[in-house]
Design a protein around this motif. Sequence first.
Motif, PDB file in Angstrom:
ATOM      1  N   UNK A 291      87.220 -10.492  37.624  1.00 13.38           N
ATOM      2  CA  UNK A 291      87.552  -9.646  36.492  1.00 13.38           C
ATOM      3  C   UNK A 291      86.642  -9.976  35.323  1.00 13.38           C
ATOM      4  N   UNK A 292      86.413  -8.982  34.503  1.00 10.55           N
ATOM      5  CA  UNK A 292      85.529  -9.119  33.343  1.00 10.55           C
ATOM      6  C   UNK A 292      84.111  -9.509  33.743  1.00 10.55           C
ATOM      7  N   UNK A 293      83.664  -9.034  34.885  1.00  8.63           N
ATOM      8  CA  UNK A 293      82.305  -9.314  35.344  1.00  8.63           C
ATOM      9  C   UNK A 293      81.468  -8.056  35.270  1.00  8.63           C
ATOM     10  N   UNK A 294      80.183  -8.234  35.223  1.00  3.01           N
ATOM     11  CA  UNK A 294      79.255  -7.117  35.223  1.00  3.01           C
ATOM     12  C   UNK A 294      77.884  -7.611  35.624  1.00  3.01           C
ATOM     13  N   UNK A 295      76.978  -6.676  35.812  1.00  2.19           N
ATOM     14  CA  UNK A 295      75.633  -7.012  36.266  1.00  2.19           C
ATOM     15  C   UNK A 295      74.625  -6.279  35.391  1.00  2.19           C
ATOM     16  N   UNK A 296      73.646  -6.996  34.902  1.00  2.00           N
ATOM     17  CA  UNK A 296      72.527  -6.401  34.180  1.00  2.00           C
ATOM     18  C   UNK A 296      71.303  -6.572  35.070  1.00  2.00           C
ATOM     19  N   UNK A 297      70.748  -5.462  35.524  1.00  2.00           N
ATOM     20  CA  UNK A 297      69.576  -5.495  36.391  1.00  2.00           C
ATOM     21  C   UNK A 297      68.339  -5.358  35.504  1.00  2.00           C
ATOM     22  N   UNK A 298      67.464  -6.329  35.591  1.00  2.00           N
ATOM     23  CA  UNK A 298      66.265  -6.362  34.745  1.00  2.00           C
ATOM     24  C   UNK A 298      65.138  -5.533  35.364  1.00  2.00           C
ATOM     25  N   UNK A 299      64.246  -5.013  34.510  1.00  2.00           N
ATOM     26  CA  UNK A 299      63.101  -4.255  35.030  1.00  2.00           C
ATOM     27  C   UNK A 299      62.082  -5.197  35.664  1.00  2.00           C
ATOM     28  N   UNK A 300      61.986  -5.144  36.969  1.00  2.00           N
ATOM     29  CA  UNK A 300      61.150  -6.077  37.713  1.00  2.00           C
ATOM     30  C   UNK A 300      60.759  -5.393  39.012  1.00  2.00           C
ATOM     31  N   UNK A 301      59.615  -5.732  39.554  1.00  2.00           N
ATOM     32  CA  UNK A 301      59.177  -5.092  40.796  1.00  2.00           C
ATOM     33  C   UNK A 301      60.149  -5.370  41.951  1.00  2.00           C
ATOM     34  N   UNK A 302      60.772  -6.551  41.966  1.00  2.00           N
ATOM     35  CA  UNK A 302      61.736  -6.869  43.023  1.00  2.00           C
ATOM     36  C   UNK A 302      62.962  -5.970  42.926  1.00  2.00           C
ATOM     37  N   UNK A 303      63.517  -5.821  41.716  1.00  2.00           N
ATOM     38  CA  UNK A 303      64.723  -4.999  41.570  1.00  2.00           C
ATOM     39  C   UNK A 303      64.418  -3.524  41.801  1.00  2.00           C
ATOM     40  N   UNK A 304      63.221  -3.082  41.448  1.00  2.00           N
ATOM     41  CA  UNK A 304      62.841  -1.695  41.720  1.00  2.00           C
ATOM     42  C   UNK A 304      62.725  -1.478  43.230  1.00  2.00           C
ATOM     43  N   UNK A 305      62.082  -2.400  43.919  1.00  2.00           N
ATOM     44  CA  UNK A 305      61.898  -2.269  45.368  1.00  2.00           C
ATOM     45  C   UNK A 305      63.212  -2.336  46.132  1.00  2.00           C
ATOM     46  N   UNK A 306      64.186  -3.077  45.601  1.00  2.00           N
ATOM     47  CA  UNK A 306      65.462  -3.266  46.294  1.00  2.00           C
ATOM     48  C   UNK A 306      66.614  -2.595  45.553  1.00  2.00           C
ATOM     49  N   UNK A 307      66.287  -1.569  44.782  1.00  2.00           N
ATOM     50  CA  UNK A 307      67.293  -0.887  43.971  1.00  2.00           C
ATOM     51  C   UNK A 307      68.460  -0.340  44.768  1.00  2.00           C
ATOM     52  N   UNK A 308      68.180   0.309  45.889  1.00  2.00           N
ATOM     53  CA  UNK A 308      69.256   0.897  46.695  1.00  2.00           C
ATOM     54  C   UNK A 308      70.222  -0.183  47.195  1.00  2.00           C
ATOM     55  N   UNK A 309      69.678  -1.298  47.637  1.00  2.00           N
ATOM     56  CA  UNK A 309      70.528  -2.387  48.124  1.00  2.00           C
ATOM     57  C   UNK A 309      71.368  -2.989  46.997  1.00  2.00           C
ATOM     58  N   UNK A 310      70.762  -3.130  45.819  1.00  2.00           N
ATOM     59  CA  UNK A 310      71.502  -3.675  44.673  1.00  2.00           C
ATOM     60  C   UNK A 310      72.644  -2.753  44.295  1.00  2.00           C
ATOM     61  N   UNK A 311      72.386  -1.459  44.286  1.00  2.00           N
ATOM     62  CA  UNK A 311      73.431  -0.479  43.955  1.00  2.00           C
ATOM     63  C   UNK A 311      74.557  -0.524  44.984  1.00  2.00           C
ATOM     64  N   UNK A 312      74.208  -0.603  46.263  1.00  2.00           N
ATOM     65  CA  UNK A 312      75.238  -0.671  47.313  1.00  2.00           C
ATOM     66  C   UNK A 312      76.088  -1.928  47.187  1.00  2.00           C
ATOM     67  N   UNK A 313      75.466  -3.059  46.912  1.00  2.00           N
ATOM     68  CA  UNK A 313      76.221  -4.304  46.765  1.00  2.00           C
ATOM     69  C   UNK A 313      77.107  -4.272  45.514  1.00  2.00           C
ATOM     70  N   UNK A 314      76.596  -3.709  44.428  1.00  2.00           N
ATOM     71  CA  UNK A 314      77.413  -3.587  43.210  1.00  2.00           C
ATOM     72  C   UNK A 314      78.628  -2.717  43.477  1.00  2.00           C
TER      73      UNK A 314
END
Length: 112
Positions: free
Chosen positions: A2-25
Amino acid sequence: MSNSGLIVMPDSFTVAHGAEIILLAARYRLPSIYPYRFFTELGGLLSYGSEPPDNFRRAASYVDRILKGEKPSELPVQAPIKFELIINLRTAKALGLDVPALLQQRANEVIE
């Protein structure tokens, strides 16, 4: 979590794995904010960041100045000037979140 959240930073890794990050979130019901529009279009909760196409357009003027003889080291650093807020209400609903009307009004786009 509870009271958790995720801030995804602009980075080539997060851009390349964006779909996976969204699915896990989504799997862990974690509200998340992303740096670029495409994350929200893929199902992320919201994005707030600069508009890359605007940055690229403005970079062209620097290329022009350099090709005309100006020294790159003497050019001022440019910072982004256009930012956009995109909200995905479908994702908010899936997370059980109510997005305030004022925030929706301030958004550049609301995905329903």
